[in-house]
Structure formats: C-alpha cells, structure tokens
Scaffold this active site. Structure first.
Site, short mmCIF file in Angstrom:
data_model
loop_
_atom_site.label_atom_id
_atom_site.label_comp_id
_atom_site.label_asym_id
_atom_site.label_seq_id
_atom_site.Cartn_x
_atom_site.Cartn_y
_atom_site.Cartn_z
N PHE A 233 39.32 48.37 33.54
CA PHE A 233 39.10 47.01 33.00
C PHE A 233 39.81 46.02 33.94
CE2 PHE A 233 39.43 50.01 29.46
CZ PHE A 233 38.25 49.80 28.77
N ASP A 255 35.20 48.28 36.19
CA ASP A 255 34.89 47.18 35.28
C ASP A 255 33.39 47.21 35.00
OD1 ASP A 255 36.62 44.44 34.45
OD2 ASP A 255 34.44 44.25 34.27
N ALA A 284 33.94 51.86 31.01
CA ALA A 284 35.17 52.63 31.24
C ALA A 284 35.23 53.87 30.34
CB ALA A 284 36.38 51.75 31.00
N ASP A 304 43.55 47.96 30.53
CA ASP A 304 43.71 46.58 30.00
C ASP A 304 42.37 46.12 29.42
OD1 ASP A 304 44.66 44.06 29.43
OD2 ASP A 304 44.38 43.30 31.46
N CYS A 344 45.24 43.43 23.68
CA CYS A 344 45.34 41.98 23.45
C CYS A 344 44.75 41.61 22.09
CB CYS A 344 44.68 41.20 24.57
SG CYS A 344 42.94 41.56 24.77
N1 SAH Z 1 43.05 43.51 33.78
C1 SAH Z 1 42.53 42.17 33.98
C2 SAH Z 1 41.92 41.56 32.73
C3 SAH Z 1 40.92 42.42 32.04
S1 SAH Z 1 39.89 41.57 30.95
C4 SAH Z 1 43.65 41.28 34.50
O1 SAH Z 1 44.81 41.65 34.38
O2 SAH Z 1 43.35 40.21 35.02
C5 SAH Z 1 38.85 42.83 30.38
C6 SAH Z 1 37.81 43.29 31.38
O3 SAH Z 1 37.14 44.42 30.82
C7 SAH Z 1 36.71 42.29 31.72
O4 SAH Z 1 36.66 42.09 33.10
C8 SAH Z 1 35.40 42.95 31.25
O5 SAH Z 1 34.33 42.74 32.14
C9 SAH Z 1 35.79 44.39 31.22
N2 SAH Z 1 35.08 45.24 30.25
C10 SAH Z 1 34.73 44.96 28.98
N3 SAH Z 1 34.21 46.06 28.39
C11 SAH Z 1 34.24 47.05 29.31
C12 SAH Z 1 33.86 48.42 29.31
N4 SAH Z 1 33.35 49.00 28.22
N5 SAH Z 1 34.04 49.14 30.43
C13 SAH Z 1 34.58 48.57 31.53
N6 SAH Z 1 34.95 47.28 31.60
C14 SAH Z 1 34.78 46.53 30.50
#
Ligand code: SAH
Length: 400
Positions: A233, A255, A284, A304, A344
C-alpha cells in the site's frame, strides 16, 4: 437565533466539549435553520450549553465550535481560529518548501475544515455544510493570513455525501499549483527523512501526500539498513523512500493504483535513489498470498492500508481484513525481521489493533515483539475532548 434543545441526560458530552451533537440527542429545534447556520444548543431545562453549526442532513446534526456564550461564530471568529491553528505550527512554516497540515478540523476547533500547506500553495477541504457555505470567507482568511501563491480546493471526499454536498474541486484563489516537490515536516521542524516528494494537488489522492505518516516514514526507515524491504500500500512511496535513504538493499512497492506507483517511481528519481526497485500493481491481499506461495522472504514488510471501516456495523469485517493482511505479511518475514503495520481506521482502537496483530501472530506461529508504537504526526493533533481525532496507529514489531 435557532435553539436546539437536547434530551435530558444527553448534556454531559456537550458540557465536556465534545464537538458533535447527534440527531438522536436532539429533543426539539426552535426555528428553521438553513444548512451551516449558527445554532445555540440548550439543555432540557433551557440552560445554554454551547454554540455550533447546523448540518441539516447529517447524523452529526450540530458541530459545536464554542462553549463561550459571548462568542459569536462570525467571520472574525473564523479568522482568529484559523490564525490560532497556524500559530501552533509556525516553526514548520519557516522553510518555504515544507509540507504540513495547518488546520485539522475539529481538533483545531474548525469542524469540517482541513488546510494543508504544500510549499507556497494551500490545499483545502470543506467537509461540512458550515464550511461549504463559508468557502469564500475561508479562502479570504487564508489568503490574507498566509499570502500563498494559490489555494486549491479538494472537497471530493466521500464524507461530503453525508452532508448532502456535491464534490467541489478547483482553483479558488491565485495561481494554479504546478506539480511541485515538497519536504514533509518532522516534530522538530526538520525535514522528515530528508526526502522530497512530488505533490500534484489536482491529481493526487486526498490533498496530495499522506502527511500524517511523514514522521513514521523516517521511524520505519531506520530499521531498513541492509534490508530487502516490501512497502505494501505504498502510494507515493513515502516508506520506500525513507528505507532507501537508510540503506535498504532492495525495494518492492505494491499498490492497486498505477498512478500511485508512477508517482512513487518519480519520487525515487527525484531523490536520486539507485536502490533496485520493483513496482507491483495489484491487490495487496492477492499479492501477499502469491509471495507466500512463491516462498518469497523479506527483512522488512510495511503495511499501510487505506481506511477499512467507516461505521461500527462494519468493524468485524474490517478486523478480519486487518488480520488477514498481517497474517500473510508475517509469513513473508525472515526470522529477526521487521513488520511495520498501520491502521488509519478511527473505529479500530490501538488496543483492538494490537489484539488483531496478536491473533495474526498466533495463527502464523511466530513470536512477535513490539519495538515501537507510532501515531499520527503532530500537525494532526489529538484534541483531548474529541478522542475521535486520534485515528492513526502503528506498531513496529520484530518477528521471530
Ligand atoms: N503508505 C502511503 C499511504 C498509503 S494510502 C504513505 O505513507 O504515503 C493507501 C494506498 O493503498 C493507496 O495508494 C491505495 O491506492 C492503495 N490501495 C487501496 N486498496 C488496495 C489494495 N487492495 N491493494 C493494494 N493497494 C491498495
């Protein structure tokens, strides 16, 4: 002035300065408030309790903003309250290239107003009827106080629907922000992990960067020297960048969004990172399982995920989601390696989160030690009278 009277027995949180009055707490309303109007809130015996803003459609029917009967909620109040929020962050504003949250909604006494500063530009989100009807006042106050080059509105969060507000996006003042590199702040006013990150206000997720994680990027990065690191993520690669700066030997970024990964690749280039990096687009949940089937191992795994739960009714499902990704991640960590895991979701308490990781550790058959507990960055303060403002929690764990 419209008067909202609450049921007997519902005064306590209001007296204790909790800023939300739910529709179910309201006995009757005298007058006919329009969206965002200022209303007085009284106890069942008629005594004055607080003053706030009416939201005609939301379950959160009144957002309280003052407990001082002599304080009008007018434009002067708005300007002074914004100025107070900014004054608490002044040491972060000296460097013109920094990024930091300037106003964090209820936690800064301004329900529904988010203001982020990205170098010389501001991003605003107006998430309540009260702030939406005061958009021009908010923009004028910020322009006068901070003299930014431009103010861009990103009120396209889903919560606007609960307020019966359509998305509102666009330039509200000054120049259109270009795609620009900024340096997220730390507690001490120093650049977080010495990294710079691109911000694209019109195109990025939320208002640009996940500023709430800025300090945690560096805290987790500190465990990544010599580590084969999986940043799951990843969004714009905040954790991967900090890991690379700290001397990670290999980076894998996962991601679901191709745009996020492209931005992450740009950020690695911006910081002249030469660490070998693989960008994996996909879910993920599936990718972690695939890695397990392939018996891939990492020294550090970072999780995350986005917010999994918005209402109490979905808490159990979210709990299963958190447990699942953490369980999968634990299988991928070499003995003595690190799991840095976050939630979060405000509805998942720190205590529940720890229990979820415990459950995952039992199922994975691994011994897990907590090394550090992490929270949201200090430009996202937690207001004591509003525990809901505490939402981000993280654990850095050693996994045997
Ligand atoms: N770690 C980042 C913030 C993550 S926000 C930082 O510190 O800046 C959450 C992210 O998860 C987003 O970019 C979104 O595109 C991604 N996301 C949402 N659902 C997901 C999934 N099922 N598998 C992979 N990525 C995902």
């Amino acid at each position: 002035m419209v008067t909202v009277t609450v049921h007997a027995g519902r005064e306590r949180p209001i007296i204790q300065r909790h800023p939300w009055v739910f529709s179910g707490a309201i006995a009757h309303v005298r007058g006919n408030p329009a969206p965002g109007d200022v209303v007085d809130v009284c106890a069942s015996d008629g005594s004055w309790l607080a003053r706030g803003f009416w939201s005609g459609r939301s379950q959160l029917r009144v957002r309280l903003a003052t407990w001082d009967k002599s304080q009008p909620l007018d434009e002067t109040w708005l300007r002074e309250t914004i100025a107070r929020a900014v004054s608490g962050r002044e040491r972060w504003l000296i460097d013109p290239s920094t990024a930091c949250r300037l106003v964090f909604s209820e936690a800064d006494g301004l329900p529904g107003l988010i203001v982020d500063r990205y170098g010389c530009y501001l991003a605003i989100q107006l998430l309540t009827q009260a702030m939406a009807v005061r958009a021009e006042q908010v923009v004028a106050a910020l322009a006068d106080l901070l003299a930014p080059r431009g103010i861009y509105e990103r009120s396209d969060a889903e919560v606007r629907e609960k307020e019966d507000l359509p998305p509102a996006v666009g330039l509200r003042w000054g120049e259109m922000p270009p795609r620009l590199p900024v340096t997220p702040i730390t507690a001490l006013g120093q650049p977080a992990s010495g990294v710079r990150m691109f911000v694209d206000l019109p195109a990025g997720q939320k208002t640009g960067i996940y500023l709430d994680q800025a300090i945690n990027h560096a805290r987790v990065g500190a465990y990544c020297a010599g580590a084969d690191t999986l940043d799951c993520f990843s969004y714009a690669g905040g954790f991967a960048l900090a890991a690379a700066k700290a001397g990670a030997t290999r980076l894998t970024l996962v991601d679901a969004s191709a745009d996020a990964l492209a931005l992450a690749a740009d950020n690695l280039r911006l910081n002249k990172v030469t660490t070998p990096a693989e960008f994996v687009e996909g879910d993920a949940f599936h990718i972690l399982r695939r890695y397990r089937a392939e018996q891939r191992q990492f020294d550090v795994v970072i999780l995350d995920p986005p917010k999994f739960v918005y209402q109490q009714a979905h808490l159990e499902r979210a709990t299963r989601g958190y447990k699942d990704i953490n369980l999968q991640a634990l299988h991928l960590i070499r003995p003595g390696g690190i799991l840095a895991t976050f939630s979060c979701s405000g509805l998942v308490s720190a205590d529940l989160f720890q229990k979820i990781i415990f459950g995952a550790a039992i199922d994975a058959g691994r011994d897990v030690q907590i090394l550090e507990r992490l929270a949201q960055a200090p430009d996202h303060p937690v207001l004591l009278s509003f525990p809901e403002s505490e939402y981000l929690k993280g654990l850095i764990c050693r996994v045997w």
